[in-house]
Design a protein around this motif. Structure first.
Motif, short mmCIF file in Angstrom:
data_model
loop_
_atom_site.label_atom_id
_atom_site.label_comp_id
_atom_site.label_asym_id
_atom_site.label_seq_id
_atom_site.Cartn_x
_atom_site.Cartn_y
_atom_site.Cartn_z
N GLY A 51 40.85 72.68 25.18
CA GLY A 51 41.36 71.58 25.46
C GLY A 51 40.75 70.34 24.49
O GLY A 51 41.52 69.89 23.92
N VAL A 52 39.59 69.88 24.01
CA VAL A 52 38.56 68.70 22.98
C VAL A 52 38.90 69.49 22.03
O VAL A 52 39.47 68.52 21.16
N GLY A 53 39.21 70.85 21.68
CA GLY A 53 39.28 71.29 20.15
C GLY A 53 40.61 71.08 19.87
O GLY A 53 40.76 70.67 18.25
N SER A 54 41.68 71.58 20.45
CA SER A 54 42.46 71.15 20.47
C SER A 54 43.13 70.06 19.99
O SER A 54 44.07 69.59 18.98
N VAL A 55 42.60 68.62 20.70
CA VAL A 55 43.79 67.38 20.89
C VAL A 55 42.60 67.18 18.92
O VAL A 55 43.17 66.20 18.26
N ALA A 56 41.45 67.65 18.92
CA ALA A 56 41.15 67.01 18.03
C ALA A 56 41.38 67.14 16.57
O ALA A 56 41.55 66.39 15.41
N VAL A 57 41.81 68.78 16.46
CA VAL A 57 42.28 68.67 15.49
C VAL A 57 43.50 68.68 15.00
O VAL A 57 43.64 67.90 13.50
N ALA A 58 44.52 68.51 16.26
CA ALA A 58 46.00 67.23 15.93
C ALA A 58 45.70 65.80 16.20
O ALA A 58 46.70 65.83 14.61
N ILE A 59 44.19 65.02 15.78
CA ILE A 59 44.19 64.22 15.34
C ILE A 59 43.08 63.93 14.81
O ILE A 59 44.05 63.45 13.44
N LEU A 60 42.67 64.78 13.82
CA LEU A 60 42.13 64.72 12.33
C LEU A 60 43.32 65.13 12.02
O LEU A 60 43.10 64.48 11.08
N ALA A 61 43.90 66.51 12.00
CA ALA A 61 44.86 66.25 10.64
C ALA A 61 45.75 65.05 10.67
O ALA A 61 46.39 64.42 8.95
N LYS A 62 46.57 64.28 12.30
CA LYS A 62 47.60 62.62 11.66
C LYS A 62 47.08 61.93 10.89
O LYS A 62 47.56 61.48 9.92
N GLU A 63 45.27 62.06 10.94
CA GLU A 63 45.08 60.52 10.26
C GLU A 63 44.34 61.37 9.09
O GLU A 63 43.79 60.64 8.18
N GLY A 64 45.35 62.54 8.07
CA GLY A 64 44.47 63.05 6.75
C GLY A 64 43.82 63.75 6.51
O GLY A 64 43.68 64.29 5.73
#
Ligand SMILES: NC(=O)c1ccc[n+]([C@@H]2O[C@H](COP(=O)([O-])OP(=O)(O)OC[C@H]3O[C@@H](n4cnc5c(N)ncnc54)[C@H](OP(=O)(O)O)[C@@H]3O)[C@@H](O)[C@H]2O)c1
Length: 333
Positions: free
Chosen positions: A164-177
């Motif tokens: 749960g934490v990992g998936s959302v972190a991957v996605a937010i970091l990717a959105k931040e470039g």
């Protein structure tokens, strides 16, 4: 007058220390006193809930108990001037679901200080796709950025990436470039991880040093660690000069086998992340980012939905490490 009843998942401790999970009828009078009574529309499953459901006394001391550290719903009664009936609100962390009956029931009663108004831009359901795990991921990214980590400094490692934490972190970091490298012990999830924004996936073995060297080749500008233990130690030893690592979990181990050299020779910063008692001002700021520029376009890719009857099976999958992303729980109307 008879008290209103409602449905909840109740964990009961037997004299043999077995922990039974049953959907039961409870009464509003079973809830503790508190400022705000919330009718829960959605909750979500977090690792702590799974621990509560198996009798982990570090999480829950007294049974029978209803877990659920997350809840999103509508205020039904309020003694606080800050909230009125009909307000849509989110309650996560503090003692909810630990020793206070939690979001796996149709009603919760909590102190006003635990309650956040649903931010504009997020539905109640979406807020629970994030939930505590997503909030913790966002808080980790918030702290990385606050410590000066930028996308042009290099790759960011995320461990426990299918969780749960990992998936959302991957996605937010990717959105931040950021160029995100996801660590997962389950190679079958590679397509999922690339689909939510990771640039590459490495195995838990590749992310775990066995040489015992105090410093390793510099690889990462930063990291969001959710697992602790040898993977976190390896990450810190492999972090670039001046890089930043956040630490929020111990899915693999609470130990941290390393010495001080990464800190005193490379100036690496280790930031501890605690969502449970995160001060309200920062909590609001992070929810604001989640509902705003960090709102994920492919949020549904991270989510699956269950109800009270299906929750026990999902708890078992989480404990067996067969669970992925975020599971939200729909409470009956
Ligand atoms: N500090 C806080 O405020 C806070 C808040 C929320 C959660 N947490 C903690 O953060 C951690 C992750 O929470 P979560 O909700 O993301 O849990 P989760 O959904 O169960 O995900 C944890 C992930 O860690 C990996 N993992 C599990 N066992 C492992 C092992 N033995 N060795 C290496 N990796 C392992 C798995 O990913 P792969 O299979 O992909 O490797 C798993 O999907 C937990 O320890 C939780 O208690 C802390």
């Amino acid at each position: 007058m008879a008290q209103k009843t409602f449905k909840a998942l109740v964990i009961t401790e037997t004299p043999e220390k077995r922990y039974l999970r049953e959907v039961k009828e409870k009464s509003l009078s079973d809830l503790p006193p508190g400022d705000v009574l919330v009718k829960v529309a959605y909750s979500s499953l977090n690792y702590k809930d799974a621990l509560s459901a198996i009798g982990n006394k570090g999480v829950t001391k007294q049974y029978p108990h209803t877990p659920g550290i997350d809840a999103a719903g509508v205020v039904e009664e309020s003694q606080s001037p800050e909230f009125k009936p009909g307000d849509e609100v989110i309650v996560t962390s503090y003692d909810l679901g630990m020793n206070t009956p939690g979001g796996f029931g149709q009603y919760i009663r909590v102190p006003a200080g635990w309650v956040v108004k649903r931010p504009d831009g997020l539905t109640l359901r979406e807020s629970m796709i994030y939930g505590t795990a997503g909030f913790t991921a966002a808080l980790s990214v918030f702290r990385l950025l606050g410590a000066g980590v930028t996308a042009d400094q290099g790759k960011i490692l995320v461990s426990g990436a299918t969780g749960g934490v990992g998936s959302v972190a991957v996605a937010i970091l990717a959105k931040e470039g950021f160029a995100v490298t996801a660590v997962s012990g389950r190679p079958e999830n590679k397509d999922y991880l690339l689909g939510i924004g990771a640039r590459e996936m490495i195995s838990a073995e590749e992310a775990t040093d066995t040489s015992g060297k105090p410093l390793l080749k510099s690889l990462w500008a930063g990291s969001v660690d959710t697992v602790g233990g040898p993977i976190l130690a390896t990450t810190i030893k492999s972090t670039n000069y001046g890089g930043v690592v956040t630490c929020c979990g111990n899915a693999a181990s609470p130990d941290l086998p390393l010495n001080v050299f990464p800190f005193i020779l490379r100036g690496v910063t280790l930031i501890g992340i605690d969502s449970q008692n995160c001060p309200m001002e920062m909590r609001r700021k992070v929810w604001h980012r989640i509902a705003g520029d960090w709102k994920l376009p492919h949020l549904e890719k991270l989510a699956s939905e269950t109800d009270l009857a299906g929750l026990s099976e999902q708890i078992d999958l989480m404990l067996k490490r067969q669970h992925r992303g975020r599971t939200i729980v729909r409470l009956p109307d």
